[in-house]
Design an enzyme around this catalytic site. Sequence first.
Site, PDB file in Angstrom:
ATOM      1  CG  ASP A  10      -1.800   1.199   1.346  1.00  0.00           C
ATOM      2  OD1 ASP A  10      -2.452   1.532   0.330  1.00  0.00           O
ATOM      3  OD2 ASP A  10      -1.854   1.847   2.404  1.00  0.00           O
ATOM      4  CB  SER A  11       0.169   4.797  -0.607  1.00  0.00           C
ATOM      5  OG  SER A  11      -0.926   4.929   0.285  1.00  0.00           O
ATOM      6  CE1 TYR A  42       3.062   5.963  -2.827  1.00  0.00           C
ATOM      7  CE2 TYR A  42       2.130   4.187  -4.136  1.00  0.00           C
ATOM      8  CZ  TYR A  42       3.179   4.707  -3.408  1.00  0.00           C
ATOM      9  OH  TYR A  42       4.325   3.963  -3.261  1.00  0.00           O
ATOM     10  N   GLY A  43      -2.803   9.153  -3.480  1.00  0.00           N
ATOM     11  CA  GLY A  43      -4.128   9.321  -4.092  1.00  0.00           C
ATOM     12  C   GLY A  43      -4.354  10.590  -4.864  1.00  0.00           C
ATOM     13  CB  CYS A  73      -3.096   0.443  -2.404  1.00  0.00           C
ATOM     14  SG  CYS A  73      -3.145   2.190  -2.833  1.00  0.00           S
ATOM     15  CG  ASN A  74      -9.431   0.749  -2.935  1.00  0.00           C
ATOM     16  OD1 ASN A  74     -10.358   0.092  -3.369  1.00  0.00           O
ATOM     17  ND2 ASN A  74      -9.083   0.695  -1.654  1.00  0.00           N
ATOM     18  CB  THR A  75      -4.552   4.872  -5.088  1.00  0.00           C
ATOM     19  OG1 THR A  75      -5.469   5.463  -4.162  1.00  0.00           O
ATOM     20  CG2 THR A  75      -3.977   5.935  -5.983  1.00  0.00           C
ATOM     21  CD  GLU A 154      -0.263   6.715   6.121  1.00  0.00           C
ATOM     22  OE1 GLU A 154       0.802   6.668   6.747  1.00  0.00           O
ATOM     23  OE2 GLU A 154      -0.718   5.742   5.474  1.00  0.00           O
ATOM     24  CB  CYS A 187      -9.383   4.648   0.363  1.00  0.00           C
ATOM     25  SG  CYS A 187      -7.774   5.043   1.088  1.00  0.00           S
ATOM     26  CB  THR A 188      -6.755  -0.262   2.100  1.00  0.00           C
ATOM     27  OG1 THR A 188      -5.634   0.479   1.617  1.00  0.00           O
ATOM     28  CG2 THR A 188      -7.199  -1.277   1.074  1.00  0.00           C
ATOM     29  CG  HIS A 189      -5.234   4.947   4.455  1.00  0.00           C
ATOM     30  ND1 HIS A 189      -4.652   4.456   3.311  1.00  0.00           N
ATOM     31  CD2 HIS A 189      -4.215   5.433   5.221  1.00  0.00           C
ATOM     32  CE1 HIS A 189      -3.333   4.672   3.359  1.00  0.00           C
ATOM     33  NE2 HIS A 189      -3.053   5.260   4.515  1.00  0.00           N
TER      34      HIS A 189
HETATM   35  N1  DGL Z   1      -4.839   3.000   0.900  1.00  0.00           N
HETATM   36  C1  DGL Z   1      -4.761   3.721  -0.358  1.00  0.00           C
HETATM   37  C2  DGL Z   1      -5.986   3.344  -1.205  1.00  0.00           C
HETATM   38  O1  DGL Z   1      -6.589   2.315  -0.953  1.00  0.00           O
HETATM   39  C3  DGL Z   1      -4.531   5.149  -0.036  1.00  0.00           C
HETATM   40  C4  DGL Z   1      -4.086   5.967  -1.159  1.00  0.00           C
HETATM   41  C5  DGL Z   1      -3.277   7.171  -0.839  1.00  0.00           C
HETATM   42  O2  DGL Z   1      -2.124   7.000  -0.465  1.00  0.00           O
HETATM   43  O3  DGL Z   1      -3.770   8.280  -1.040  1.00  0.00           O
HETATM   44  O4  DGL Z   1      -6.357   4.012  -2.140  1.00  0.00           O
END
Ligand code: DGL
Length: 271
Positions: A10-11, A42-43, A73-75, A154, A187-189
Amino acid sequence: MDNRPIGFFDSGLGGLTVIPNLLENLPNERVIYFGDTARTPYGSKAVSTIKQYATQIADFLVSKDVKMLVIACNTISSTCLEDLRVRFPQIPILGIISPAARKVAAICTPENNIGIIATKVTTASGAYRERIRDFNPELRVFDKATPAFVPLIEEGIIENEIMDLTIHYYMDDFIRENSIDTLVLGCTHYPLIRKNIEKIYPGLNIINPSYEIIGRVRQILENDGTLAGEDNDRENIFYASDLSENFENMIQKILETEKSNLNLKFKNLEL
Ligand code: DGL
């Protein structure tokens, strides 16, 4: 049988939210996790930058002899899945969006108003809409970019008025104007703010794709005959590109364990 670890990435720390589901459902499996905490989020970055970062991480994990890669990570899933599959044809590579879309299509009808909250890049990619409509073109899907959630999470700003205000800011109009009844945490967050969302919008049916992706991991391992055995004595290893105190606090919270039980390592991919 295959006792090699599964690579998750993930990011940042968001992808850790899928790990408890893995350890609970497939307790013999082992994990090598990479969180790019030095470069998160990353998003809102350019897709070319995300591709470059994701390739670096995947190269690193593949060099650790993983038997499968899970893009937690979805992104990254919405932008890099096909490129990574071409780069590493030798192992299964799983994105998080298709399993989630399959779940949405299984439980929703055209009467539902499905909301997707996600990063700017995931939303702009249209990946959720497309995948859900692949399963059922009649479903009504709305999406909303909610980019400030990741930096706050974060930072550990979660059980907090600032997070609640941010949720109201992004979501009040979105939920009301579209009569959203089903919400995908795209988003996994976001599972880390699920309780805040449930408190503010109590009637919503919330879908957490973290559960769906682990179901898909199981299917692939079973089909390929690569489930780990009970004799698996390897360790779970968690890499971060910035091993800050904040990351250490959050990983202990998410995995509900002490730092002394965690194999945490620093890895700078830019070197
Ligand atoms: N957990 C990432 C996702 O699922 C977060 C992306 C990010 O870093 O902005 O999209």
